[in-house]
Design an enzyme around this catalytic site. Structure first.
Site, PDB file in Angstrom:
ATOM      1  N   GLU A  50     -12.965 -49.741  68.025  1.00 13.38           N
ATOM      2  CA  GLU A  50     -11.806 -49.451  68.873  1.00 13.38           C
ATOM      3  C   GLU A  50     -12.232 -49.112  70.297  1.00 13.38           C
ATOM      4  O   GLU A  50     -11.682 -49.642  71.273  1.00 13.38           O
ATOM      5  CB  GLU A  50     -11.002 -48.269  68.307  1.00 13.38           C
ATOM      6  N   ASN A  54     -11.617 -51.450  73.569  1.00 13.44           N
ATOM      7  CA  ASN A  54     -10.827 -50.939  74.695  1.00 13.44           C
ATOM      8  C   ASN A  54     -11.573 -51.082  76.027  1.00 13.44           C
ATOM      9  O   ASN A  54     -10.986 -51.458  77.041  1.00 13.44           O
ATOM     10  CB  ASN A  54     -10.472 -49.472  74.481  1.00 13.44           C
ATOM     11  N   ARG A 109      -0.670 -56.168  70.647  1.00 19.48           N
ATOM     12  CA  ARG A 109      -1.409 -54.920  70.458  1.00 19.48           C
ATOM     13  C   ARG A 109      -0.433 -53.827  70.030  1.00 19.48           C
ATOM     14  O   ARG A 109       0.633 -53.683  70.611  1.00 19.48           O
ATOM     15  CB  ARG A 109      -2.115 -54.491  71.756  1.00 19.48           C
TER      16      ARG A 109
HETATM   17  N1  LIG Z   1     -11.475 -48.025  78.371  1.00 24.69           N
HETATM   18  C1  LIG Z   1     -10.234 -48.080  78.870  1.00 24.69           C
HETATM   19  N2  LIG Z   1     -10.018 -48.376  80.179  1.00 24.69           N
HETATM   20  C2  LIG Z   1      -8.762 -48.428  80.692  1.00 24.69           C
HETATM   21  N3  LIG Z   1      -7.651 -48.223  79.958  1.00 24.69           N
HETATM   22  C3  LIG Z   1      -7.788 -47.931  78.659  1.00 24.69           C
HETATM   23  C4  LIG Z   1      -9.083 -47.850  78.039  1.00 24.69           C
HETATM   24  N4  LIG Z   1      -8.907 -47.534  76.732  1.00 24.69           N
HETATM   25  C5  LIG Z   1      -7.574 -47.454  76.550  1.00 24.69           C
HETATM   26  N5  LIG Z   1      -6.890 -47.686  77.693  1.00 24.69           N
HETATM   27  C6  LIG Z   1      -5.433 -47.619  77.867  1.00 24.69           C
HETATM   28  O1  LIG Z   1      -4.868 -46.883  76.804  1.00 24.69           O
HETATM   29  C7  LIG Z   1      -3.898 -47.660  76.103  1.00 24.69           C
HETATM   30  C8  LIG Z   1      -3.904 -47.286  74.640  1.00 24.69           C
HETATM   31  O2  LIG Z   1      -5.138 -47.669  74.022  1.00 24.69           O
HETATM   32  P1  LIG Z   1      -5.134 -47.949  72.452  1.00 24.69           P
HETATM   33  O3  LIG Z   1      -6.473 -48.412  72.052  1.00 24.69           O
HETATM   34  O4  LIG Z   1      -4.571 -46.766  71.741  1.00 24.69           O
HETATM   35  O5  LIG Z   1      -4.068 -49.130  72.285  1.00 24.69           O
HETATM   36  P2  LIG Z   1      -4.227 -50.663  72.709  1.00 24.69           P
HETATM   37  O6  LIG Z   1      -5.648 -50.988  72.984  1.00 24.69           O
HETATM   38  O7  LIG Z   1      -3.262 -50.952  73.790  1.00 24.69           O
HETATM   39  O8  LIG Z   1      -3.751 -51.409  71.377  1.00 24.69           O
HETATM   40  P3  LIG Z   1      -4.610 -51.558  70.034  1.00 24.69           P
HETATM   41  O9  LIG Z   1      -5.823 -50.692  70.164  1.00 24.69           O
HETATM   42  O10 LIG Z   1      -3.707 -51.105  68.947  1.00 24.69           O
HETATM   43  O11 LIG Z   1      -4.960 -52.993  69.944  1.00 24.69           O
HETATM   44  C9  LIG Z   1      -4.253 -49.096  76.401  1.00 24.69           C
HETATM   45  O12 LIG Z   1      -3.135 -49.973  76.273  1.00 24.69           O
HETATM   46  C10 LIG Z   1      -4.778 -49.004  77.832  1.00 24.69           C
HETATM   47  O13 LIG Z   1      -3.707 -48.974  78.755  1.00 24.69           O
HETATM   48 MG   LIG Z   2      -7.176 -50.454  71.688  1.00 25.62          MG
END
Ligand SMILES: Nc1ncnc2c1ncn2[C@@H]1O[C@H](COP(=O)(O)OP(=O)(O)OP(=O)(O)O)[C@@H](O)[C@H]1O
Ligand SMILES: [Mg+2]
Lengths: 146, 107
Positions: A50, A54, A109
């Protein structure tokens, strides 16, 4: 958790999606030195996946960059993993960590990555600065084994 | 090993489309799965969609997104979505997101 780790590793990968699998297996192979259960290791692998995903998708937005991963473990069987990027950063960390919150417009997502990290480890901390990048720190304590 | 494969089965009688996924579903592997699944969904327009994950050895939230995304395409067709062969870990991810309230989850 004691201050001095028993062992540690450092890994730098390019922000390519093909490295996601490599990164989660590299970290879990390292943590396997503590002889955790298969379930504990699977949880850790998922949480690492995860964080790395991200960094690649959101942090670097598909552009090239480096994902910095460190893992340490301690006498008391605690593993501490850091996943950092120098990408776009997060404006509102609290909001980003809410289950189901996503900035992804594709509808593909679920916004559950942080919730998975939280649920599959014991502690999750997120530090981020817009324009500077994001560091995710996860700790997980493996149950005692004899 | 670190990738996923998809096999498609269609039962014309019950209009059931089954996506049999094996391997590791992550952000890297999910794109190809999505393409093939959506092509079949568009052509078959099934009344039931079954996603068989009994051969899935790893899944993270990208896999959840895949399941939710396919549900989103099946639902307007009037099709129900079932996830079959969910491991405890997959089950946990589905429950965590509340996805198990609109897709049927079978062991
Ligand atoms: N490393 C990062 N850099 C910039 N923004 C981030 C980062 N990690 C997370 N985010 C932000 O936080 C939000 C939530 O992250 P999360 O992993 O919970 O969900 P997601 O990646 O959008 O979906 P999923 O993980 O369920 O595929 C993301 O949509 C993004 O906007
Ligand atoms: Mg994610």
């Amino acid at each position: 958790m004691k201050n001095k780790p028993v062992n540690q590793m450092r890994l730098e990968i390019e922000s390519k999606s093909i490295n996601e699998g490599f990164a989660r297996y590299a970290v879990s192979a390292f943590a396997a030195q503590l002889d955790p259960t298969i379930e504990e290791l699977a949880d850790l692998r998922c949480a690492v996946s995860e964080a790395v995903t991200n960094a690649i998708i959101h942090g670097y937005r598909g552009t090239s960059g480096t994902v910095y991963i460190t893992a340490k473990y301690y006498e008391d069987r605690t593993v501490k993993i850091k996943v950092a990027d120098k990408g776009v950063g997060i404006e509102d960390i609290k909001q980003a960590m809410q289950p189901l919150f996503t900035t992804d417009p594709s509808g593909e997502r679920g916004g559950m990555g942080f919730a998975v990290m939280q649920s599959f480890t014991d502690k999750l901390a997120v530090r981020s600065k817009p324009g500077k990048g994001t560091t995710v720190t996860m700790t997980k304590k493996f149950a005692p084994r004899d | 090993m670190l990738t996923a494969d998809i096999k498609i089965e269609y039962d014309a009688q019950s209009q059931t489309l089954t996506l049999i996924i094996t391997g590791e579903i992550d952000h890297h592997s999910v794109g190809r799965l999505r393409e093939q699944a959506d092509r079949e969904l568009a052509v078959r327009r099934p009344k039931e969609l079954v996603i068989d994950v009994s051969g899935v050895t790893f899944m993270d939230s990208s896999g959840l997104g895949f399941i939710l995304g396919r549900y989103g395409k099946a639902e307007p067709l009037g099709a129900t979505t079932t996830v079959k062969g969910a491991s405890p870990l997959i089950h946990r991810i589905l429950r965590l997101s509340g996805a198990d309230t609109f897709v049927k989850v079978l062991k």
